[in-house]
Design an enzyme around this catalytic site. Structure first.
Site, mmCIF file in Angstrom:
data_model
loop_
_atom_site.group_PDB
_atom_site.id
_atom_site.type_symbol
_atom_site.label_atom_id
_atom_site.label_comp_id
_atom_site.label_asym_id
_atom_site.label_seq_id
_atom_site.Cartn_x
_atom_site.Cartn_y
_atom_site.Cartn_z
ATOM 1 N N GLY A 115 0.830 -1.188 0.000
ATOM 2 C CA GLY A 115 0.000 0.000 0.000
ATOM 3 C C GLY A 115 0.870 1.246 0.000
ATOM 4 N N CYS A 116 0.290 2.363 -0.402
ATOM 5 C CA CYS A 116 1.061 3.603 -0.480
ATOM 6 C C CYS A 116 1.481 4.097 0.910
ATOM 7 C CB CYS A 116 0.278 4.674 -1.229
ATOM 8 S SG CYS A 116 -1.411 4.924 -0.639
ATOM 9 N N TYR A 117 0.526 4.143 1.848
ATOM 10 C CA TYR A 117 0.873 4.557 3.207
ATOM 11 C C TYR A 117 1.891 3.605 3.857
ATOM 12 C CZ TYR A 117 -3.203 7.753 3.229
ATOM 13 O OH TYR A 117 -4.117 8.742 2.972
ATOM 14 N N THR A 119 4.145 1.857 2.505
ATOM 15 C CA THR A 119 5.465 2.008 1.898
ATOM 16 C C THR A 119 6.284 3.057 2.633
ATOM 17 O OG1 THR A 119 4.716 1.278 -0.289
ATOM 18 C CG2 THR A 119 6.684 2.651 -0.211
#
Length: 310
Positions: A115-117, A119
Site C-alpha cells: 500500500g502507499c501509506y 510504503t
C-alpha cells in the site's frame, strides 16, 4: 527476451500508470482485451492463463477471483490490491523491506504490491525496529496525507467535479484502516500502529510522518544513530534516498510527485530527545504503479528501475 504481460484492470488509475511506465519497451508484449471482452469471464480467464505475468489492478474480491481463474503453474502474479498483503504464500513486494527481499521477489510466483501509506511507514520504521532502535512493542503512531488520486476514479471525480471543496479531509477515525495490519506485520511490531490518514486537495503526492520520543526508549538513541541506521539500510537502494534535514524547515507533499522514488528525512530536537521521521513519495508512483513495475522488473529478470522516473 520479451515476456507477455496482462494488466487486469488496465482502465483504472493504477493500471493506466503502469502501462505508461511500460510503454515502448521491446521486452514486454501486452496481452489485451478490448472493451467488449474486458468483463467477460471466459476472455479474462484466457488472458490470465496466456500471460507470463499478470498485474492485478482490481478491488480486493475481484483480485481474489482473478487469481482463482489461473489454472496453470506458469503465470506469475503481482496483486496491487489489498487482498493478499498479509496472506500466506504471497511475497511482500517492497524490495527495500529486508536485505533478502529483492531475491525473494525475483523468485516468487505471487507478489503483493504494498500500500502507499505502508510504503512510507515501513521504509522509516522497519530498519529501526530491526536495529533495535525502536522497541518492537512500542506504541508507534503514524500520520499521513495523500493526494486525492489515491481514492481512485470515484474520489478523483468528487474532487474535480465539484462534489467536494474541502482542502483537508481526515478519515479512518475508527482506527481500523485496512493498511494497519499490513504495517504491523511487515514492521514486525507487537501492536497495531495508531494511524491517522488524511486526503488533501492535490492530485498526487504523499507525506508520511512517524514521531518518536527517543527520550522514552530504553536505549535512548540519538538523532544521529537514527539517521545512520536509515542511511545504512538504503545505502545500495536505487529507489530510496535519505536526505539531509539540516537547514530544512518545511516538507511539501509534492516533493516526489511525478517520480517513482521515496525520500526519507530525520528531523528532531536533540535537547528534548524527540524525532520526527518523514517520508515523501508519489502515491501513484512508489506507492502504487512504480512499485508494481519495480516488482515486475525483478521477477522478469530486468533491471529493477527500467521504466521508472527517479
Amino acid at each position: 527476451m520479451s515476456v507477455k504481460l496482462f494488466i487486469d484492470g488496465a482502465a483504472g488509475t493504477t493500471g493506466l500508470e503502469i502501462a505508461d511506465r511500460l510503454a515502448g519497451r521491446s521486452d514486454v508484449t501486452f496481452v489485451t482485451l478490448d472493451e467488449a471482452r474486458r468483463k467477460d469471464a471466459a476472455a479474462r480467464r484466457e488472458a490470465l492463463n496466456d500471460a507470463d505475468f499478470v498485474i492485478l489492478c482490481l478491488p480486493d474480491e475481484a483480485a481474489r477471483e482473478a487469481v482463482a481463474l489461473i489454472d496453470n503453474d506458469r503465470t506469475r502474479v503481482i496483486d496491487a490490491s489489498t487482498a493478499h498483503r498479509t496472506a500466506e504464500g504471497w511475497t511482500y513486494g517492497m524490495a527495500e523491506l529486508e536485505p533478502s527481499q529483492p531475491g525473494a521477489i525475483a523468485s516468487a510466483m505471487r507478489v503483493s504490491n504494498p500500500g502507499c501509506y505502508p510504503t512510507g511507514f515501513l521504509a522509516l520504521v522497519r530498519p529501526l525496529v530491526r536495529a533495535g532502535l525502536i522497541p518492537h512493542d512500542w506504541p508507534v503512531s503514524v500520520h499521513a496525507v495523500s493526494g486525492y488520486s489515491g481514492g481512485g476514479k470515484a474520489m478523483i471525480a468528487e474532487f474535480e467535479g465539484g462534489g467536494s471543496d474541502t482542502a483537508f479531509r481526515g478519515y479512518a477515525t475508527g482506527l481500523a484502516h485496512k493498511h494497519v495490519g499490513e504495517m504491523q506485520r511487515h514492521a514486525r511490531l507487537a501492536h497495531p500502529p495508531l494511524f491517522t490518514p488524511a486526503v488533501v486537495r492535490t492530485y498526487r503526492g504523499m507525506v508520511v510522518e512517524v514521531p518518536l520520543p527517543l527520550f522514552a526508549f530504553q536505549r535512548r538513541p540519538s538523532l544521529t544513530a537514527i539517521e545512520t541506521a536509515l542511511r545504512e539500510a538504503y545505502r545500495e537502494s536505487p529507489v530510496v534516498r535519505v536526505l539531509d534535514s539540516e537547514g530544512v524547515s518545511t516538507v511539501e507533499i509534492e516533493a516526489d510527485a511525478g517520480t517513482d522514488r521515496l525520500s526519507l528525512r530525520v528531523f528532531g530536537n536533540a535537547a528534548t530527545g524527540q524525532a520526527r521521521l518523514v517520508a515523501t513519495l508519489d502515491n501513484l508512483g512508489k506507492g502504487a504503479a512504480g512499485a508494481a513495475v519495480q516488482n515486475f522488473n525483478l521477477m522478469a529478470g530486468f533491471e529493477q528501475t527500467d521504466g521508472l522516473t527517479l
